[in-house]
Design a protein around this motif. Structure first.
Motif, mmCIF file in Angstrom:
data_model
loop_
_atom_site.group_PDB
_atom_site.id
_atom_site.type_symbol
_atom_site.label_atom_id
_atom_site.label_comp_id
_atom_site.label_asym_id
_atom_site.label_seq_id
_atom_site.Cartn_x
_atom_site.Cartn_y
_atom_site.Cartn_z
ATOM 1 N N PRO A 1 -26.408 13.974 -71.437
ATOM 2 C CA PRO A 1 -25.478 14.248 -69.733
ATOM 3 C C PRO A 1 -24.160 15.694 -69.691
ATOM 4 O O PRO A 1 -23.907 16.434 -68.755
ATOM 5 C CB PRO A 1 -25.521 13.613 -68.962
ATOM 6 C CG PRO A 1 -24.680 12.607 -69.950
ATOM 7 C CD PRO A 1 -26.041 12.985 -70.985
ATOM 8 N N GLU A 2 -23.553 15.381 -71.243
ATOM 9 C CA GLU A 2 -22.335 15.681 -71.356
ATOM 10 C C GLU A 2 -22.576 17.469 -71.151
ATOM 11 O O GLU A 2 -21.592 18.204 -71.121
ATOM 12 C CB GLU A 2 -21.321 15.783 -73.077
ATOM 13 C CG GLU A 2 -21.825 15.980 -73.530
ATOM 14 C CD GLU A 2 -22.789 14.509 -74.257
ATOM 15 O OE1 GLU A 2 -23.433 14.608 -75.197
ATOM 16 O OE2 GLU A 2 -23.781 13.740 -73.651
ATOM 17 N N TRP A 3 -24.068 17.798 -72.182
ATOM 18 C CA TRP A 3 -24.465 19.630 -72.391
ATOM 19 C C TRP A 3 -24.381 19.982 -70.710
ATOM 20 O O TRP A 3 -25.575 19.633 -69.417
ATOM 21 C CB TRP A 3 -24.690 19.936 -72.723
ATOM 22 C CG TRP A 3 -24.505 18.674 -73.752
ATOM 23 C CD1 TRP A 3 -25.636 18.268 -74.484
ATOM 24 C CD2 TRP A 3 -23.740 19.970 -74.987
ATOM 25 N NE1 TRP A 3 -24.891 17.981 -75.703
ATOM 26 C CE2 TRP A 3 -23.391 19.306 -76.006
ATOM 27 C CE3 TRP A 3 -23.303 21.358 -75.295
ATOM 28 C CZ2 TRP A 3 -22.803 19.522 -77.423
ATOM 29 C CZ3 TRP A 3 -21.993 21.239 -76.650
ATOM 30 C CH2 TRP A 3 -21.798 20.968 -77.363
ATOM 31 N N GLU A 4 -24.079 21.297 -69.945
ATOM 32 C CA GLU A 4 -24.225 22.037 -68.782
ATOM 33 C C GLU A 4 -25.578 22.691 -68.869
ATOM 34 O O GLU A 4 -26.394 22.540 -68.061
ATOM 35 C CB GLU A 4 -22.783 22.607 -68.273
ATOM 36 C CG GLU A 4 -21.925 22.129 -67.949
ATOM 37 C CD GLU A 4 -20.574 22.678 -68.407
ATOM 38 O OE1 GLU A 4 -19.626 22.616 -67.661
ATOM 39 O OE2 GLU A 4 -20.792 24.108 -68.546
ATOM 40 N N THR A 5 -25.605 23.191 -70.358
ATOM 41 C CA THR A 5 -27.095 23.860 -70.023
ATOM 42 C C THR A 5 -27.685 24.127 -71.696
ATOM 43 O O THR A 5 -26.875 23.102 -72.676
ATOM 44 C CB THR A 5 -26.965 25.206 -70.084
ATOM 45 O OG1 THR A 5 -26.521 25.865 -68.483
ATOM 46 C CG2 THR A 5 -28.205 26.695 -70.091
ATOM 47 N N VAL A 6 -29.106 23.116 -71.385
ATOM 48 C CA VAL A 6 -29.694 23.120 -72.886
ATOM 49 C C VAL A 6 -31.438 24.168 -72.527
ATOM 50 O O VAL A 6 -32.294 23.610 -71.530
ATOM 51 C CB VAL A 6 -29.590 21.324 -72.354
ATOM 52 C CG1 VAL A 6 -30.663 21.128 -74.611
ATOM 53 C CG2 VAL A 6 -28.557 20.997 -72.443
ATOM 54 N N VAL B 1 -38.579 25.637 -73.055
ATOM 55 C CA VAL B 1 -37.790 24.373 -71.967
ATOM 56 C C VAL B 1 -36.811 24.725 -72.004
ATOM 57 O O VAL B 1 -35.847 24.795 -72.551
ATOM 58 C CB VAL B 1 -38.365 23.713 -73.043
ATOM 59 C CG1 VAL B 1 -38.007 22.335 -71.938
ATOM 60 C CG2 VAL B 1 -39.830 22.756 -73.572
ATOM 61 N N VAL B 2 -36.662 24.284 -70.209
ATOM 62 C CA VAL B 2 -34.934 24.762 -70.093
ATOM 63 C C VAL B 2 -34.908 23.273 -69.659
ATOM 64 O O VAL B 2 -35.179 22.228 -68.185
ATOM 65 C CB VAL B 2 -35.099 25.716 -68.634
ATOM 66 C CG1 VAL B 2 -33.890 25.636 -68.355
ATOM 67 C CG2 VAL B 2 -35.008 26.830 -69.234
ATOM 68 N N HIS B 3 -33.996 22.054 -70.428
ATOM 69 C CA HIS B 3 -33.605 20.716 -70.026
ATOM 70 C C HIS B 3 -32.881 20.490 -69.312
ATOM 71 O O HIS B 3 -32.852 20.029 -67.814
ATOM 72 C CB HIS B 3 -33.613 20.103 -71.662
ATOM 73 C CG HIS B 3 -34.195 20.403 -72.638
ATOM 74 N ND1 HIS B 3 -35.305 19.148 -72.417
ATOM 75 C CD2 HIS B 3 -34.435 20.482 -73.951
ATOM 76 C CE1 HIS B 3 -35.291 19.552 -73.858
ATOM 77 N NE2 HIS B 3 -35.611 20.463 -73.991
#
Length: 182
Positions: free
Chosen positions: A79-84, A157-159
């Motif tokens: 969850p620490e990543w804003e865009t994946v 895929v946009v997580h």
């Protein structure tokens, strides 16, 4: 899971870009609309045969970058990543190296085409792109993580697309980008 990791607190980006690139890029392949596909697609990365372009928030300056060359898909993003995002690219030369804008390679990061010619999946994770866009200091405020593993081609895929740039450019109703065949 086995991965080879490389980290730099001083990865220099210009025009907000850095790349994975193989030997056949620009001699066999040309992709003049990669950045446009980022803006119209997942908002973070796009690629094709022998290359991947990643868009940082920092226009010109330093970011922190961690890379991994993995034998298989890494664990789900935290969850620490804003865009994946996950993107598929194909290596025709069996070589994919990390490059800064302008053609300077980061050879210490190694060859990301770990199994030679073929399809690879790339997970790009970013945080701090908004801060990077506003920051003018010498210390990096933006961080990226890049993981690469051999995998059959799949649509993007946009997580997660939760930084200001992603919210402005990524449309979840738009169909995901398909891999570009060599």
């Amino acid at each position: 899971m086995s991965c080879t990791r490389w980290t730099s607190d001083r990865m220099f980006v210009s025009y907000g870009q850095y790349y994975l690139q193989g030997d056949d890029f620009l001699t066999v392949y040309e992709d003049t609309d990669t950045v446009g596909r980022i803006f119209e697609g997942n908002s973070l990365a796009a690629g094709g045969p022998e290359h991947l372009t990643v868009l940082a928030g920092t226009h010109t300056g330093w970011i922190r970058l961690t890379t991994e060359q993995c034998a298989e898909e890494p664990p789900p993003p935290g969850p620490e990543w804003e865009t994946v995002v996950d993107v598929s690219i194909y290596s025709t030369s069996g070589e994919l190296y990390l490059f800064r804008w302008g053609g300077d390679a980061e050879p210490d990061a190694g060859n990301f085409a770990t199994t030679g010619e073929g399809w690879y999946r790339v997970r790009v994770q970013a945080r701090g792109r908004g801060e990077g866009e506003r920051h003018r200091g010498d210390d990096p405020v933006e961080e990226h993580s890049l993981s690469v593993w051999p995998a059959p081609p799949q649509p993007d895929v946009v997580h997660r697309a939760d930084d200001a740039f992603a919210r402005a450019h990524h449309d979840p109703a738009r169909p995901p980008a398909e891999p570009i065949e060599p």
